[in-house]
Design a protein around this motif. Structure first.
Motif, short mmCIF file in Angstrom:
data_model
loop_
_atom_site.label_atom_id
_atom_site.label_comp_id
_atom_site.label_asym_id
_atom_site.label_seq_id
_atom_site.Cartn_x
_atom_site.Cartn_y
_atom_site.Cartn_z
N VAL A 126 11.03 48.24 -14.02
CA VAL A 126 11.10 47.93 -15.39
C VAL A 126 12.14 46.30 -15.25
CG1 VAL A 126 11.65 48.09 -17.77
CG2 VAL A 126 10.99 50.07 -16.36
N ILE A 127 11.51 45.36 -15.64
CA ILE A 127 11.93 44.05 -15.53
C ILE A 127 11.57 42.95 -16.60
CG2 ILE A 127 10.15 43.59 -13.84
CD1 ILE A 127 13.94 42.42 -13.55
N ASP A 128 12.30 42.12 -16.74
CA ASP A 128 12.03 41.08 -17.50
C ASP A 128 12.00 39.87 -16.80
OD1 ASP A 128 11.99 38.89 -19.27
OD2 ASP A 128 13.80 39.22 -20.27
N LEU A 129 10.94 39.29 -16.42
CA LEU A 129 10.74 38.30 -15.49
C LEU A 129 11.14 37.05 -15.86
CD1 LEU A 129 6.96 38.92 -14.17
CD2 LEU A 129 8.99 39.59 -12.88
N THR A 130 11.67 36.82 -17.15
CA THR A 130 12.46 35.62 -17.53
C THR A 130 14.02 35.60 -17.28
OG1 THR A 130 12.88 36.27 -19.78
CG2 THR A 130 10.86 35.26 -19.37
N ASP A 131 14.29 36.83 -16.43
CA ASP A 131 15.62 37.06 -16.22
C ASP A 131 15.92 36.79 -14.54
OD1 ASP A 131 18.23 38.04 -15.48
OD2 ASP A 131 18.22 39.27 -16.79
N ASP A 132 16.19 35.42 -14.12
CA ASP A 132 16.33 34.92 -13.04
C ASP A 132 17.22 35.77 -12.16
OD1 ASP A 132 14.76 32.97 -13.74
OD2 ASP A 132 16.36 31.45 -13.63
N ASP A 133 18.41 36.24 -12.66
CA ASP A 133 19.22 36.95 -11.85
C ASP A 133 18.53 38.40 -11.70
OD1 ASP A 133 21.12 34.92 -11.56
OD2 ASP A 133 22.32 35.73 -13.10
N ALA A 134 18.12 39.01 -12.65
CA ALA A 134 17.49 40.12 -12.57
C ALA A 134 16.29 40.42 -11.34
CB ALA A 134 17.27 40.75 -13.79
N TRP A 172 9.39 29.96 -25.06
CA TRP A 172 9.13 31.22 -24.83
C TRP A 172 7.73 31.41 -24.00
CZ3 TRP A 172 5.03 34.53 -26.06
CH2 TRP A 172 5.40 35.79 -25.61
N LEU A 173 6.67 30.85 -24.25
CA LEU A 173 5.70 31.09 -23.44
C LEU A 173 5.66 30.51 -22.21
CD1 LEU A 173 3.01 32.72 -23.72
CD2 LEU A 173 1.87 30.58 -24.19
N MET A 174 6.51 29.35 -22.02
CA MET A 174 6.38 28.71 -20.79
C MET A 174 7.30 29.48 -20.00
SD MET A 174 5.52 25.94 -19.14
CE MET A 174 4.88 24.92 -20.18
N ASP A 175 8.62 30.19 -20.30
CA ASP A 175 9.29 31.16 -19.73
C ASP A 175 8.61 32.16 -19.25
OD1 ASP A 175 11.59 29.64 -20.04
OD2 ASP A 175 12.29 30.61 -21.49
N VAL A 176 7.63 32.90 -19.92
CA VAL A 176 7.17 33.99 -19.58
C VAL A 176 6.14 33.66 -18.48
CG1 VAL A 176 5.40 35.79 -20.22
CG2 VAL A 176 7.36 35.23 -21.63
N LEU A 231 5.13 30.46 -16.73
CA LEU A 231 5.37 29.74 -15.54
C LEU A 231 6.60 30.29 -14.81
CD1 LEU A 231 5.26 27.29 -13.94
CD2 LEU A 231 6.59 26.09 -15.62
N TRP A 232 7.84 30.09 -15.71
CA TRP A 232 9.07 30.71 -15.04
C TRP A 232 9.07 31.98 -14.40
CZ3 TRP A 232 10.81 26.43 -12.71
CH2 TRP A 232 10.71 25.46 -13.44
N GLY A 233 8.50 33.24 -15.30
CA GLY A 233 8.30 34.52 -14.65
C GLY A 233 7.39 34.34 -13.25
N THR A 253 7.89 34.77 -7.05
CA THR A 253 7.37 34.21 -5.98
C THR A 253 8.41 33.85 -4.98
OG1 THR A 253 5.46 33.61 -7.20
CG2 THR A 253 5.96 32.60 -4.87
N LYS A 254 9.58 33.13 -5.65
CA LYS A 254 10.50 32.47 -4.97
C LYS A 254 11.27 33.69 -4.23
CE LYS A 254 14.70 29.48 -5.09
NZ LYS A 254 14.16 28.75 -3.83
N ALA A 255 11.53 34.82 -5.18
CA ALA A 255 12.35 35.85 -4.53
C ALA A 255 11.75 36.60 -3.72
CB ALA A 255 12.84 36.62 -5.77
N LEU A 256 10.66 36.97 -3.55
CA LEU A 256 9.68 37.62 -2.48
C LEU A 256 9.26 36.91 -1.28
CD1 LEU A 256 7.68 40.05 -4.75
CD2 LEU A 256 9.75 40.53 -3.19
N LEU A 257 9.30 35.60 -1.20
CA LEU A 257 8.98 34.78 0.06
C LEU A 257 9.54 35.19 1.11
CD1 LEU A 257 7.98 31.37 -1.19
CD2 LEU A 257 6.52 32.90 -0.09
#
Length: 289
Positions: free
Chosen positions: A71-79, A119-123, A125-127, A132-136
């Motif tokens: 369970v994750i909020d993909l707009t929360d970078d640290d999480a 809000w939509l751009m956060d969800v 795009l940034w999500g 992607t960056k985290a799992l590369l």
């Protein structure tokens, strides 16, 4: 890895059996259908979504083993970056990432607030960017790996009344294409999916500008949904096959390729018959009755 070894890795099809695919937006819609398709093919899955109940319902339907839910909020970078480490610990072979998470927003420029558009751009795009960056790093350790981003035909051609959605999808398209070029000489390939009208219910679950009469928004959403023709299971099979074959660009739905072609040329006039259903789908101003 040598140049020859890199080239061979890039041509290699993925064998998903026993290896992990990470799916965002997995609790419903396209993400859930992609999860079911990969489960049938014997993949291990890391399933991500904000909706814990939806994830639990999905996993009850799956027959494979080794799946995990997050369970994750993909707009929360640290999480998200903390979650990537958690996924790596429980899934030693992450070879595919399929980003299905996203939402929709109805409203024209006068109806939308800056906060709603951000809000939509956060969800959307940034999500997509941060997971992607985290799992590369984990994916780079595999012999071959592939990132699949769900874009949209609205990342090819932008209609009126969908400004924040089109902005976010054009941005995801740009991120995907640029990342694909950055990783050209590596074991990780990157692909974009351009679906047109998949019957997942996303438009009904999406948001609309608070300035819109709810009845008007419901009418526009229904008109949009009526334009959708592709069954989710069919789209999921295409998405998974594009991931396995590591394709850079995949069109889904009967409207996708014509939209792609037309977007490269002068668009048809506003009165063209093909635009009439779309005009009803983006009309958020005409009162009901």
């Amino acid at each position: 890895m040598t140049t020859r070894g890199t080239d061979m890795a890039r041509m290699q099809r993925l064998d998903v059996r026993g290896r992990t695919s990470v799916i965002t937006g997995a609790a419903s819609g396209m993400g859930a259908e992609v999860a079911r398709e990969l489960d049938r093919r014997g993949a291990r899955l890391a399933l991500l979504d904000r909706n814990a109940d939806g994830l639990a319902a999905l996993t009850a339907d799956l027959t494979g083993t080794g799946h995990t839910t997050h369970v994750i909020d993909l707009t929360d970078d640290d999480a998200v970056f903390a979650l990537a480490a958690e996924i790596e610990a429980s899934h030693p072979h992450v070879q595919a990432l399929i980003t299905c998470a996203g939402s929709s927003m109805l409203g024209d420029i006068d109806q939308l607030t800056m906060a709603e558009m951000r809000w939509l751009m956060d969800v959307n795009l940034w999500g997509t960017v941060n997971i992607t960056k985290a799992l590369l790093p984990a994916m780079r350790r595999e012999p071959a790996a592939h990132v699949t981003h769900l874009v949209s035909i609205y990342g090819l051609a932008a209609p009126a009344g969908r400004i924040p959605y089109a902005m976010s999808k054009f941005a995801v398209r740009g991120f995907t294409e640029s990342l694909r070029h950055e990783l050209e000489r590596t074991n990780v390939t990157v692909g974009a999916i351009y679906p047109a009208g998949v019957k997942t219910g996303i438009i009904g679950r999406g948001r609309y500008a608070e300035a819109i009469d709810p009845a008007v928004a419901e009418r526009a959403a229904a008109a949009q949904a009526a334009m959708y023709h592709t069954e989710p299971a069919d789209a999921a099979a295409r998405i998974v096959e594009a991931t396995v074959r590591r394709r850079p660009r995949t069109m889904i739905g009967r409207e996708a390729r014509p939209v792609d072609v037309r977007s490269r040329h002068t668009p048809p006039p506003d009165g063209a018959p093909k635009r009439r259903p779309l005009r009803a789908a983006i009309d958020t101003t005409t009162p009901i009755g």
